[in-house]
Design a protein around this motif. Structure first.
Motif, PDB file in Angstrom:
ATOM      1  N   GLY A  34     -17.614  10.506  12.543  1.00 42.31           N
ATOM      2  CA  GLY A  34     -16.568  11.509  12.310  1.00 42.31           C
ATOM      3  C   GLY A  34     -15.177  10.924  12.522  1.00 42.31           C
ATOM      4  N   ASN A  35     -15.023  10.129  13.583  1.00 42.03           N
ATOM      5  CA  ASN A  35     -13.737   9.466  13.827  1.00 42.03           C
ATOM      6  C   ASN A  35     -13.420   8.465  12.712  1.00 42.03           C
ATOM      7  N   ASP A  36     -14.459   7.745  12.250  1.00 43.86           N
ATOM      8  CA  ASP A  36     -14.256   6.799  11.142  1.00 43.86           C
ATOM      9  C   ASP A  36     -13.752   7.520   9.901  1.00 43.86           C
ATOM     10  N   LEU A  37     -14.380   8.623   9.572  1.00 48.97           N
ATOM     11  CA  LEU A  37     -13.992   9.364   8.371  1.00 48.97           C
ATOM     12  C   LEU A  37     -12.596   9.959   8.514  1.00 48.97           C
ATOM     13  N   LYS A  38     -12.240  10.364   9.736  1.00 46.63           N
ATOM     14  CA  LYS A  38     -10.883  10.858  10.000  1.00 46.63           C
ATOM     15  C   LYS A  38      -9.863   9.737   9.797  1.00 46.63           C
ATOM     16  N   ASN A  39     -10.136   8.552  10.355  1.00 44.58           N
ATOM     17  CA  ASN A  39      -9.226   7.409  10.177  1.00 44.58           C
ATOM     18  C   ASN A  39      -9.103   7.030   8.708  1.00 44.58           C
ATOM     19  N   LEU A  40     -10.229   7.039   8.013  1.00 45.18           N
ATOM     20  CA  LEU A  40     -10.245   6.697   6.595  1.00 45.18           C
ATOM     21  C   LEU A  40      -9.406   7.691   5.793  1.00 45.18           C
ATOM     22  N   SER A  41      -9.621   8.976   6.031  1.00 47.05           N
ATOM     23  CA  SER A  41      -8.873   9.989   5.277  1.00 47.05           C
ATOM     24  C   SER A  41      -7.383   9.953   5.625  1.00 47.05           C
ATOM     25  N   ASN A  42      -7.042   9.731   6.896  1.00 45.71           N
ATOM     26  CA  ASN A  42      -5.625   9.630   7.272  1.00 45.71           C
ATOM     27  C   ASN A  42      -4.956   8.471   6.552  1.00 45.71           C
ATOM     28  N   HIS A  43      -5.640   7.339   6.491  1.00 50.36           N
ATOM     29  CA  HIS A  43      -5.068   6.180   5.798  1.00 50.36           C
ATOM     30  C   HIS A  43      -4.874   6.476   4.322  1.00 50.36           C
ATOM     31  N   TRP A  44      -5.883   7.051   3.714  1.00 50.49           N
ATOM     32  CA  TRP A  44      -5.795   7.340   2.273  1.00 50.49           C
ATOM     33  C   TRP A  44      -4.688   8.347   1.986  1.00 50.49           C
ATOM     34  N   ILE A  45      -4.570   9.360   2.826  1.00 49.04           N
ATOM     35  CA  ILE A  45      -3.528  10.372   2.612  1.00 49.04           C
ATOM     36  C   ILE A  45      -2.140   9.756   2.777  1.00 49.04           C
ATOM     37  N   GLN A  46      -1.971   8.909   3.790  1.00 48.02           N
ATOM     38  CA  GLN A  46      -0.656   8.327   4.053  1.00 48.02           C
ATOM     39  C   GLN A  46      -0.304   7.182   3.102  1.00 48.02           C
ATOM     40  N   LYS A  47      -1.275   6.363   2.739  1.00 52.07           N
ATOM     41  CA  LYS A  47      -0.973   5.129   2.009  1.00 52.07           C
ATOM     42  C   LYS A  47      -1.309   5.182   0.519  1.00 52.07           C
ATOM     43  N   LYS A  48      -2.393   5.833   0.163  1.00 53.35           N
ATOM     44  CA  LYS A  48      -2.843   5.759  -1.227  1.00 53.35           C
ATOM     45  C   LYS A  48      -2.568   7.027  -2.025  1.00 53.35           C
ATOM     46  N   PHE A  49      -2.573   8.153  -1.358  1.00 52.13           N
ATOM     47  CA  PHE A  49      -2.378   9.421  -2.051  1.00 52.13           C
ATOM     48  C   PHE A  49      -1.038   9.515  -2.775  1.00 52.13           C
ATOM     49  N   PRO A  50       0.076   9.062  -2.152  1.00 53.04           N
ATOM     50  CA  PRO A  50       1.351   9.122  -2.885  1.00 53.04           C
ATOM     51  C   PRO A  50       1.322   8.327  -4.194  1.00 53.04           C
ATOM     52  N   THR A  51       0.700   7.156  -4.171  1.00 52.83           N
ATOM     53  CA  THR A  51       0.589   6.357  -5.393  1.00 52.83           C
ATOM     54  C   THR A  51      -0.306   7.065  -6.403  1.00 52.83           C
ATOM     55  N   LEU A  52      -1.366   7.658  -5.921  1.00 53.22           N
ATOM     56  CA  LEU A  52      -2.282   8.399  -6.787  1.00 53.22           C
ATOM     57  C   LEU A  52      -1.543   9.539  -7.500  1.00 53.22           C
ATOM     58  N   ILE A  53      -0.691  10.234  -6.787  1.00 53.57           N
ATOM     59  CA  ILE A  53       0.085  11.333  -7.377  1.00 53.57           C
ATOM     60  C   ILE A  53       1.042  10.801  -8.446  1.00 53.57           C
ATOM     61  N   ILE A  54       1.734   9.718  -8.139  1.00 55.04           N
ATOM     62  CA  ILE A  54       2.676   9.142  -9.108  1.00 55.04           C
ATOM     63  C   ILE A  54       1.950   8.697 -10.369  1.00 55.04           C
ATOM     64  N   ILE A  55       0.820   8.033 -10.208  1.00 51.38           N
ATOM     65  CA  ILE A  55       0.045   7.575 -11.370  1.00 51.38           C
ATOM     66  C   ILE A  55      -0.456   8.773 -12.173  1.00 51.38           C
ATOM     67  N   GLY A  56      -0.969   9.772 -11.482  1.00 46.47           N
ATOM     68  CA  GLY A  56      -1.462  10.969 -12.164  1.00 46.47           C
ATOM     69  C   GLY A  56      -0.362  11.708 -12.909  1.00 46.47           C
ATOM     70  N   LEU A  57       0.798  11.853 -12.265  1.00 47.18           N
ATOM     71  CA  LEU A  57       1.925  12.525 -12.932  1.00 47.18           C
ATOM     72  C   LEU A  57       2.436  11.715 -14.117  1.00 47.18           C
ATOM     73  N   GLY A  58       2.478  10.393 -13.938  1.00 46.78           N
ATOM     74  CA  GLY A  58       2.900   9.541 -15.057  1.00 46.78           C
ATOM     75  C   GLY A  58       1.959   9.689 -16.241  1.00 46.78           C
ATOM     76  N   ALA A  59       0.667   9.698 -15.977  1.00 48.48           N
ATOM     77  CA  ALA A  59      -0.313   9.880 -17.060  1.00 48.48           C
ATOM     78  C   ALA A  59      -0.192  11.275 -17.660  1.00 48.48           C
ATOM     79  N   ARG A  60       0.082  12.268 -16.834  1.00 43.73           N
ATOM     80  CA  ARG A  60       0.215  13.649 -17.319  1.00 43.73           C
ATOM     81  C   ARG A  60       1.408  13.777 -18.266  1.00 43.73           C
ATOM     82  N   PHE A  61       2.548  13.201 -17.866  1.00 39.60           N
ATOM     83  CA  PHE A  61       3.738  13.305 -18.710  1.00 39.60           C
ATOM     84  C   PHE A  61       3.623  12.441 -19.961  1.00 39.60           C
TER      85      PHE A  61
END
Length: 160
Positions: free
Chosen positions: A103-130
């Motif tokens: 559970g702690n591993d999955l929490k650390n994993l999700s925190n990292h993804w939300i902080q580090k990868k999610f913003p890039t994911l949003i930018i890529i998704g919005l770029g593809a959308r537009f």
């Protein structure tokens, strides 16, 4: 001095003298038992040797000292995956302590993804959308980025 033993261990790992590297990490840890980095590196050597239970125990010790470390969490999850224990842990075939660690591993994993990868994911998704004016294509592009990013993390971890 613990740093000298650590540098020696790192050098021995590089030339695939894993048993000697573990002994050098033991010497370093005797001098600095509260160093999460040393426990992590010792676990990486044990994992490289195929001694997954020992590696996981070392990663657990490192995480006890540095509970929010993504790098140590990633190493622990890869050891669980390599040993075949990850899926049994995910489906509850483990002790309460192992379930809490996962559970702690999955929490650390999700925190990292939300902080580090999610913003890039949003930018890529919005770029593809537009660019395409298609929600479906934007989701597919974002999903592909997510898969590539996860796969590259696994490959990077396997090389440690």
């Amino acid at each position: 001095d613990a740093d000298l033993w650590s540098h020696r261990a790192d050098a021995l790992k590089q030339v695939h003298q894993y048993e000697e590297a573990v002994k050098s990490y033991d010497e370093a840890l005797a001098l600095k038992p509260d160093d999460a980095r040393l426990w992590h590196r010792r676990g990486l050597v044990l994992r490289r040797m195929g001694r997954f239970e020992g590696a996981i125990a070392n990663f657990d010790q490192a995480l006890a000292l540095n509970p929010n470390s993504y790098s140590i969490t990633q190493s622990r999850l890869y050891a669980l995956l390599s040993s075949g224990l990850l899926f049994s842990h995910l489906f509850g075939n483990c002790t309460l302590a192992e379930r809490q660690n996962l559970g702690n591993d999955l929490k650390n994993l999700s925190n990292h993804w939300i902080q580090k990868k999610f913003p890039t994911l949003i930018i890529i998704g919005l770029g593809a959308r537009f660019a395409t004016r298609s929600n479906s294509i934007a989701l597919i592009v974002a999903g592909i980025f997510l898969a590539i990013s996860a796969w590259s993390d696994i490959i990077r971890e396997a090389e440690k």
